[in-house]
Each structure stands twice: as structure tokens, then as C-alpha cells.
Design a protein around this motif. Structure first.
Motif, PDB file in Angstrom:
ATOM      1  N   LEU A 212      -6.659   6.232  19.117  1.00 33.36           N
ATOM      2  CA  LEU A 212      -7.520   7.016  18.213  1.00 33.36           C
ATOM      3  C   LEU A 212      -6.785   7.425  16.946  1.00 33.36           C
ATOM      4  O   LEU A 212      -7.320   7.328  15.855  1.00 33.36           O
ATOM      5  CB  LEU A 212      -7.964   8.303  18.921  1.00 33.36           C
ATOM      6  N   ASP A 213      -5.547   7.874  17.104  1.00 33.16           N
ATOM      7  CA  ASP A 213      -4.877   8.394  15.913  1.00 33.16           C
ATOM      8  C   ASP A 213      -4.263   7.301  15.040  1.00 33.16           C
ATOM      9  O   ASP A 213      -3.689   7.579  13.998  1.00 33.16           O
ATOM     10  CB  ASP A 213      -3.854   9.489  16.269  1.00 33.16           C
ATOM     11  N   SER A 214      -4.408   6.030  15.451  1.00 33.66           N
ATOM     12  CA  SER A 214      -4.030   4.929  14.566  1.00 33.66           C
ATOM     13  C   SER A 214      -5.196   4.541  13.665  1.00 33.66           C
ATOM     14  O   SER A 214      -5.008   3.897  12.627  1.00 33.66           O
ATOM     15  CB  SER A 214      -3.673   3.674  15.388  1.00 33.66           C
ATOM     16  N   THR A 215      -6.404   4.895  14.086  1.00 33.02           N
ATOM     17  CA  THR A 215      -7.601   4.392  13.404  1.00 33.02           C
ATOM     18  C   THR A 215      -7.695   4.839  11.939  1.00 33.02           C
ATOM     19  O   THR A 215      -7.989   4.007  11.076  1.00 33.02           O
ATOM     20  CB  THR A 215      -8.849   4.767  14.228  1.00 33.02           C
ATOM     21  N   PRO A 216      -7.427   6.117  11.617  1.00 25.74           N
ATOM     22  CA  PRO A 216      -7.480   6.485  10.194  1.00 25.74           C
ATOM     23  C   PRO A 216      -6.521   5.649   9.324  1.00 25.74           C
ATOM     24  O   PRO A 216      -6.875   5.251   8.222  1.00 25.74           O
ATOM     25  CB  PRO A 216      -7.085   7.968  10.198  1.00 25.74           C
ATOM     26  N   ARG A 217      -5.339   5.346   9.851  1.00 30.17           N
ATOM     27  CA  ARG A 217      -4.413   4.485   9.094  1.00 30.17           C
ATOM     28  C   ARG A 217      -5.028   3.114   8.866  1.00 30.17           C
ATOM     29  O   ARG A 217      -4.912   2.522   7.808  1.00 30.17           O
ATOM     30  CB  ARG A 217      -3.117   4.286   9.893  1.00 30.17           C
ATOM     31  N   GLN A 218      -5.705   2.630   9.896  1.00 32.00           N
ATOM     32  CA  GLN A 218      -6.292   1.283   9.791  1.00 32.00           C
ATOM     33  C   GLN A 218      -7.473   1.290   8.818  1.00 32.00           C
ATOM     34  O   GLN A 218      -7.634   0.358   8.028  1.00 32.00           O
ATOM     35  CB  GLN A 218      -6.668   0.785  11.191  1.00 32.00           C
ATOM     36  N   ILE A 219      -8.241   2.358   8.835  1.00 32.06           N
ATOM     37  CA  ILE A 219      -9.368   2.455   7.895  1.00 32.06           C
ATOM     38  C   ILE A 219      -8.834   2.515   6.458  1.00 32.06           C
ATOM     39  O   ILE A 219      -9.368   1.877   5.543  1.00 32.06           O
ATOM     40  CB  ILE A 219     -10.237   3.694   8.221  1.00 32.06           C
ATOM     41  N   TYR A 220      -7.743   3.250   6.290  1.00 31.92           N
ATOM     42  CA  TYR A 220      -7.138   3.344   4.952  1.00 31.92           C
ATOM     43  C   TYR A 220      -6.647   1.970   4.476  1.00 31.92           C
ATOM     44  O   TYR A 220      -6.894   1.564   3.336  1.00 31.92           O
ATOM     45  CB  TYR A 220      -5.991   4.364   4.997  1.00 31.92           C
ATOM     46  N   LEU A 221      -5.995   1.228   5.369  1.00 34.80           N
ATOM     47  CA  LEU A 221      -5.512  -0.117   4.993  1.00 34.80           C
ATOM     48  C   LEU A 221      -6.681  -1.055   4.707  1.00 34.80           C
ATOM     49  O   LEU A 221      -6.617  -1.877   3.786  1.00 34.80           O
ATOM     50  CB  LEU A 221      -4.626  -0.700   6.099  1.00 34.80           C
ATOM     51  N   GLN A 222      -7.745  -0.944   5.490  1.00 38.96           N
ATOM     52  CA  GLN A 222      -8.935  -1.785   5.225  1.00 38.96           C
ATOM     53  C   GLN A 222      -9.428  -1.508   3.806  1.00 38.96           C
ATOM     54  O   GLN A 222      -9.749  -2.432   3.056  1.00 38.96           O
ATOM     55  CB  GLN A 222     -10.057  -1.458   6.230  1.00 38.96           C
ATOM     56  N   HIS A 223      -9.442  -0.242   3.459  1.00 38.60           N
ATOM     57  CA  HIS A 223      -9.904   0.167   2.133  1.00 38.60           C
ATOM     58  C   HIS A 223      -8.999  -0.462   1.049  1.00 38.60           C
ATOM     59  O   HIS A 223      -9.477  -1.043   0.082  1.00 38.60           O
ATOM     60  CB  HIS A 223      -9.863   1.696   2.128  1.00 38.60           C
ATOM     61  N   LEU A 224      -7.686  -0.373   1.244  1.00 37.78           N
ATOM     62  CA  LEU A 224      -6.754  -0.932   0.239  1.00 37.78           C
ATOM     63  C   LEU A 224      -6.873  -2.452   0.135  1.00 37.78           C
ATOM     64  O   LEU A 224      -6.671  -3.024  -0.933  1.00 37.78           O
ATOM     65  CB  LEU A 224      -5.304  -0.586   0.597  1.00 37.78           C
ATOM     66  N   LEU A 225      -7.152  -3.102   1.248  1.00 35.52           N
ATOM     67  CA  LEU A 225      -7.197  -4.576   1.256  1.00 35.52           C
ATOM     68  C   LEU A 225      -8.612  -5.111   0.997  1.00 35.52           C
ATOM     69  O   LEU A 225      -8.829  -6.328   1.044  1.00 35.52           O
ATOM     70  CB  LEU A 225      -6.679  -5.108   2.603  1.00 35.52           C
ATOM     71  N   GLY A 226      -9.551  -4.210   0.747  1.00 36.60           N
ATOM     72  CA  GLY A 226     -10.923  -4.654   0.467  1.00 36.60           C
ATOM     73  C   GLY A 226     -11.608  -5.249   1.687  1.00 36.60           C
ATOM     74  O   GLY A 226     -12.451  -6.133   1.553  1.00 36.60           O
ATOM     75  N   LEU A 227     -11.248  -4.756   2.884  1.00 37.31           N
ATOM     76  CA  LEU A 227     -11.859  -5.274   4.118  1.00 37.31           C
ATOM     77  C   LEU A 227     -12.900  -4.291   4.638  1.00 37.31           C
ATOM     78  O   LEU A 227     -12.744  -3.074   4.471  1.00 37.31           O
ATOM     79  CB  LEU A 227     -10.775  -5.463   5.194  1.00 37.31           C
ATOM     80  N   PRO A 228     -13.947  -4.796   5.298  1.00 39.47           N
ATOM     81  CA  PRO A 228     -14.938  -3.861   5.846  1.00 39.47           C
ATOM     82  C   PRO A 228     -14.363  -3.060   7.020  1.00 39.47           C
ATOM     83  O   PRO A 228     -13.433  -3.532   7.687  1.00 39.47           O
ATOM     84  CB  PRO A 228     -16.066  -4.785   6.336  1.00 39.47           C
ATOM     85  N   THR A 229     -14.898  -1.882   7.239  1.00 36.91           N
ATOM     86  CA  THR A 229     -14.483  -1.056   8.386  1.00 36.91           C
ATOM     87  C   THR A 229     -15.409  -1.336   9.560  1.00 36.91           C
ATOM     88  O   THR A 229     -16.622  -1.162   9.438  1.00 36.91           O
ATOM     89  CB  THR A 229     -14.517   0.433   8.006  1.00 36.91           C
ATOM     90  N   PRO A 230     -14.833  -1.778  10.691  1.00 40.70           N
ATOM     91  CA  PRO A 230     -15.683  -2.012  11.873  1.00 40.70           C
ATOM     92  C   PRO A 230     -16.175  -0.689  12.453  1.00 40.70           C
ATOM     93  O   PRO A 230     -15.723   0.380  12.049  1.00 40.70           O
ATOM     94  CB  PRO A 230     -14.728  -2.692  12.874  1.00 40.70           C
ATOM     95  N   SER A 231     -17.062  -0.794  13.435  1.00 38.07           N
ATOM     96  CA  SER A 231     -17.459   0.391  14.178  1.00 38.07           C
ATOM     97  C   SER A 231     -16.434   0.561  15.318  1.00 38.07           C
ATOM     98  O   SER A 231     -15.906  -0.426  15.828  1.00 38.07           O
ATOM     99  CB  SER A 231     -18.887   0.157  14.680  1.00 38.07           C
TER     100      SER A 231
END
Ligand code: GLU
Length: 309
Positions: A212-231
């Protein structure tokens, strides 16, 4: 049981085991939950072997896991992938972030970071990476690569987990700039997982709540890399009698492949699913219906998605 979530067009889910040992009850629960969610939505289910933390990998564990999944009736819809064969993608992503000035080399040793955090603790400050190398290496040799997190006003990342409800993390105060390429040259899990989920078109991630606490980091990286955020859906982790998460380190036993039905029953029990079915196939059919019914009882509004401040 007749509950059935509406089919999700284009649903792509995955199970992403690290081959640090054979499948145990903890990893089976995650595999089963992700498989059931994909089936309940009429989607595809992929398996990706996360084998780039080379020192932790155990030779042959990948094949053991794939074999066990097959015995349990959990068949991927596409050939499995191995992260060790996908490193060019991580290099490309790192380059993209470097060109955009989002990352910087860090020369701090673990000890230096630990010492400065101790100092911060004495001063009642937070324990995030203090940003020592943000504006230069100060004569140190580059060791790792870190990504800059936004300054505190913009650092709050929130998402609605389908099982756990709304989650928020302030990347600046709780974490600080985090590592994407480690000092030992290995890729950090956070980067590899984001690149792979994006490149494989994963739309739904179902995994253990320890992440769970890795997910915000992953959402942030998705944002930087222009990738969609999964559910996201994080299932409760299985613990041993001491309350520790089941893992190779906490002495988890490999599941008994010779009795796949018993293993499924036990994993299903952890998810609140029961069926008296006498074959793997019919047990999985009942469990898929049970999972669909369970989804209906999850917190309303948990499908809203992710936000960054
Ligand atoms: N490879 C990770 C693990 O086994 C899981 C990664 C993920 O599902 O995002 O803990």
C-alpha cells in the motif's frame, strides 16, 4: 450466487511474484485474488516474474512458481514475462526522467543517510531523505539515482483503494526523493513495476496490502512518465502466529502442490470465500462468483481513482 461486476472492457490484471522462493500461502492469496478479479471482470490475467533484485532471487523458483500456478488452475492469458529481460525499458525510462531533470545522482551512503536521519529525529523532524544531493554531489561519487518529489505543498498523493478505501501519502514529508537506480546498480522495484505495468497495459492491480505505501510513489512515477494510473486493490496480508507477514524470511512453507484444492480452500478462506466444490475447476468457478459478490460489499465510491495535489 449471481453477483457479477460489469465486464470491464480492456481489463488487464497481473500477478507479479518475486522468485525468492516457492509459492507460499501469502503469495497464493495474492495470485488468487488477482486471478479472481480478472475473471470476475471478464478480463485478462498476466504473470510477470520480478527477478531483477538478483541477490534475492533463488535459482529455479520462477519455474516452481509457474508450475504451482498451473497445478492450481491459475493459467495466464499471455506468456509470462521476466523483468530481467526488460531492462532496456527501465534504462529508457530513467533517461526520459533525466532529460526532464526529474532525477539526480546521489552520493550518500546508507550510513550518511541514517546519521542525518538520527539527527533529524533528535530535532523532531521527519525521517524522509533529507535531499543532501539535490543540488549537487558535493564532491561525492555518484552511487544511486533519486527522483525529486514535489515540495510539500504539492506532494500529497491520494488514491481510492477498492478494498482499503482512501489512502494518502505526503511524498515530501513521509519519504523524500526516492531511489530509482540503486547504489549496487540494480533497478529499484518502484521504477521497474511502473514501467512494466504501463508497458503491459495493466488496468487493474490486485496485490498484498504490504505494498500500500509503495502505491503513491508509483502513481507519482506514472504521472512523471505520462503513464495511466491503474485501479488498485490491496488484499490483507497473510500473517503467521507471530503476526508477521508470511514470506520466505518469516519461514513460510511452500504450498502443497499435490493437494491444489486444499491450497485453494485455504487461500480462499483468507479472502472470505468458501465453496464445497470437489474439483479445482469448479472451486475456481464458485470462488469467481463469490469474489464478484464480495466486490459489491466493498466501500462505495472506492473506484474514484487517484489524485495528486
Ligand atoms: N514483486 C512484488 C512482490 O512479490 C510484487 C509487486 C507488485 O505486485 O507490484 O512482493
Amino acid at each position: 450466487m449471481s453477483a457479477c461486476p460489469s465486464p470491464a472492457p480492456g481489463y488487464r490484471g497481473r500477478f507479479a511474484p518475486s522468485p525468492t522462493g516457492p509459492l507460499h500461502m501469502g503469495s497464493l492469496v495474492t495470485a488468487l485474488a488477482s486471478w479472481l478479479d480478472a475473471r470476475a471482470h471478464g478480463g485478462s490475467w498476466l504473470v510477470r516474474v520480478e527477478d531483477i533484485d538478483y541477490p534475492r532471487c533463488v535459482r529455479g523458483a520462477d519455474q516452481q512458481i509457474l508450475h504451482a500456478l498451473a497445478r492450481l488452475g491459475l493459467h495466464p492469458d499471455e506468456p509470462p514475462q521476466w523483468q530481467s529481460r526488460r531492462e532496456a525499458l527501465y534504462t529508457e525510462a530513467l533517461r526520459k526522467l533525466e532529460t526532464a531533470h526529474r532525477i539526480y545522482p546521489c552520493g550518500c551512503s546508507r550510513k550518511e543517510i541514517a546519521d542525518s536521519l538520527l539527527h533529524a529525529r533528535e530535532r523532531h523532524q521527519t525521517l524522509a531523505y533529507p535531499g543532501t544531493c539535490r543540488d549537487g554531489l558535493h564532491g561525492r561519487l555518484p552511487r544511486a539515482w533519486r527522483v525529486r518529489v514535489p515540495d510539500s505543498d504539492d506532494a500529497l498523493v491520494c488514491f481510492d483503494d477498492r478494498w482499503q478505501g482512501r489512502q494518502c501519502q505526503d511524498l515530501a514529508t513521509e519519504l523524500g526523493d526516492f531511489v530509482l537506480r540503486r547504489a549496487d546498480g540494480l533497478w529499484a522495484y518502484q521504477l521497474a513495476v511502473v514501467v512494466d505495468d504501463g508497458q503491459q497495459g495493466i488496468t487493474h492491480i490486485v496485490r498484498g496490502a504490504d505494498l500500500l505505501d509503495s502505491t503513491p510513489r508509483q502513481i507519482y512515477l506514472q504521472h512523471l512518465l505520462g503513464l495511466p494510473t491503474p485501479s488498485y486493490l490491496h488484499v490483507p496480508v497473510v500473517t503467521n502466529a507471530l503476526g508477521e507477514k508470511l514470506s520466505k524470511q518469516s519461514g513460510a512453507q511452500a504450498i502443497d502442490e499435490l493437494d491444489p484444492l486444499a491450497a485453494l480452500r485455504s487461500a480462499g478462506g483468507h479472502l472470505g470465500l468458501a465453496s464445497a466444490a470437489q474439483s479445482v475447476e469448479s472451486w475456481l468457478g464458485d470462488a469467481t462468483a463469490g469474489w464478484a459478490a464480495l466486490l459489491e460489499r466493498l466501500p462505495a465510491g472506492a473506484q474514484r481513482g487517484a489524485t495528486m495535489a
